[in-house]
Write an enzyme that holds these catalytic residues in place. Sequence first.
Site, mmCIF file in Angstrom:
data_model
loop_
_atom_site.group_PDB
_atom_site.id
_atom_site.type_symbol
_atom_site.label_atom_id
_atom_site.label_comp_id
_atom_site.label_asym_id
_atom_site.label_seq_id
_atom_site.Cartn_x
_atom_site.Cartn_y
_atom_site.Cartn_z
ATOM 1 N N LYS A 177 27.862 -79.277 33.640
ATOM 2 C CA LYS A 177 28.492 -80.124 34.561
ATOM 3 C C LYS A 177 28.727 -79.275 36.013
ATOM 4 O O LYS A 177 30.021 -79.235 36.349
ATOM 5 C CB LYS A 177 29.674 -80.818 33.908
ATOM 6 C CG LYS A 177 30.184 -82.199 34.932
ATOM 7 C CD LYS A 177 29.374 -83.196 34.987
ATOM 8 C CE LYS A 177 29.943 -84.353 35.883
ATOM 9 N NZ LYS A 177 29.292 -85.472 36.315
ATOM 10 N N TYR B 42 36.865 -76.299 22.806
ATOM 11 C CA TYR B 42 37.202 -76.450 21.361
ATOM 12 C C TYR B 42 38.225 -75.210 20.919
ATOM 13 O O TYR B 42 38.915 -75.059 19.722
ATOM 14 C CB TYR B 42 35.938 -76.067 20.425
ATOM 15 C CG TYR B 42 35.141 -77.470 19.962
ATOM 16 C CD1 TYR B 42 34.703 -78.170 21.139
ATOM 17 C CD2 TYR B 42 35.268 -77.557 18.462
ATOM 18 C CE1 TYR B 42 34.022 -79.300 20.671
ATOM 19 C CE2 TYR B 42 34.428 -78.761 18.286
ATOM 20 C CZ TYR B 42 34.040 -79.684 19.249
ATOM 21 O OH TYR B 42 33.344 -80.856 18.935
HETATM 22 C C1 IPM Z 1 29.805 -81.110 14.267
HETATM 23 C C2 IPM Z 1 31.192 -81.999 14.140
HETATM 24 C C3 IPM Z 1 32.151 -81.149 14.396
HETATM 25 C C4 IPM Z 1 32.411 -80.570 15.637
HETATM 26 C C5 IPM Z 1 33.616 -81.685 13.516
HETATM 27 C C6 IPM Z 1 33.623 -81.959 12.441
HETATM 28 C C7 IPM Z 1 34.813 -80.417 13.872
HETATM 29 O O1 IPM Z 1 31.148 -82.825 14.638
HETATM 30 O O2 IPM Z 1 29.570 -80.311 13.573
HETATM 31 O O3 IPM Z 1 29.190 -81.772 15.196
HETATM 32 O O4 IPM Z 1 32.835 -81.202 16.517
HETATM 33 O O5 IPM Z 1 31.878 -79.501 15.840
#
Ligand code: IPM
Length: 360
Positions: A189, A141
């Site tokens: 993993k 992320y």
């Molecule tokens: C979550 C959601 C978020 C994530 C999105 C909305 C960015 O799916 O909080 O699980 O991927 O973390």
Amino acid sequence: MEASIVVLAGDGIGPEVTDEAKKVLDVVAQKFGHTFTYNHQLMGGCAIDKLGTSLPDETVAACLQADAVLLGAVGGPQWDLPTAADRPERGLLALRKALNLFANLRPVKLHPQLIRASAIKESVLEGTDMLVIRELTGGAYFGPRQEAGEAGYEAYDTMIYTRPEIERVVRVAAEAARGRRKKLTSVDKANVLASSRLWRRVTVEVMQEYPDVELEHVLVDAMAMHLIRRPATFDVVVSENLFGDILTDEASMLAGSMGMLPSASLGDKLNAHDLPLGLYEPIHGSAPDIAGKGIANPLATILSTAMLLRHSLGLEAEALAIEGAVDQVLNQGVRTADISDTGSETVATSVMGDLVARHI
Ligand code: IPM
Ligand code: MG
């Protein structure tokens, strides 16, 4: 107690579910003699539309001053263009980072009344009660990335972790396991990914400080299977960011519906009460397909406020009052559409909120 709560209603069904959560909080305040003040701020698609950015500076500043943050949901098809410079989800990720919310607690508890609402067999579900702790500010992320750009040929994301990032979230998980059934499942993993091999190594090292907690390692692909094969055997589960995102959507089916799962995101910042400044949100999304129809399930957000009271304000009795009220309403057979068994009558979002409030 006086507490200031920033409310980020967001997009889609976000405003509908946060309204019900505030309704319940107001009754808690009245019954227990507290004053909760709400500071509404913009984040997500609504912020892009009004202020041209998914995370305005003033929103971050308000959150940093608050005792806790309550979030509905962000996102929607109108902001989903592949070439968009900003997107609602970016606002949420940037906020998690700004508040350093590295541990995302997602309890997956089956309300026995809803056992038939799940797509999974009752015999498999029985006894399901786990806490998934998802690392929230690292991994793919936030690692270096390359967008495909105009050419649209190559793009990449990087799953990157450092030792301290792993250590701190594993510690949160180990402490949580200590207060529960003393079992920790670490998901990785490690047979393929270098970041997972570091994850496993550091986890083993940290867990030497917790000899009373049993540790097991499960590969993420196998975990996807075990979650629906033997869910009741898991106590605390810890995983990196992306794996945790995927597995908790899957795990929500164990609780009957995404509409039932609350979450708390905690980090190292403390609020005016010397407790963690947390962000509380349902795990579900903005559900644009049902937004504005008044049929969304507000229980995940209402249950998130119970976590808010517990973790950011230290109000355990008040948190239990909310959880107990939800239980009672479910006992009475009250259901929103997403958790109704075939044939049972369903109620609107606001009716569900009213009924929970009445049972506080
Ligand atoms: C979550 C959601 C978020 C994530 C999105 C909305 C960015 O799916 O909080 O699980 O991927 O973390
Ligand atoms: Mg998700």
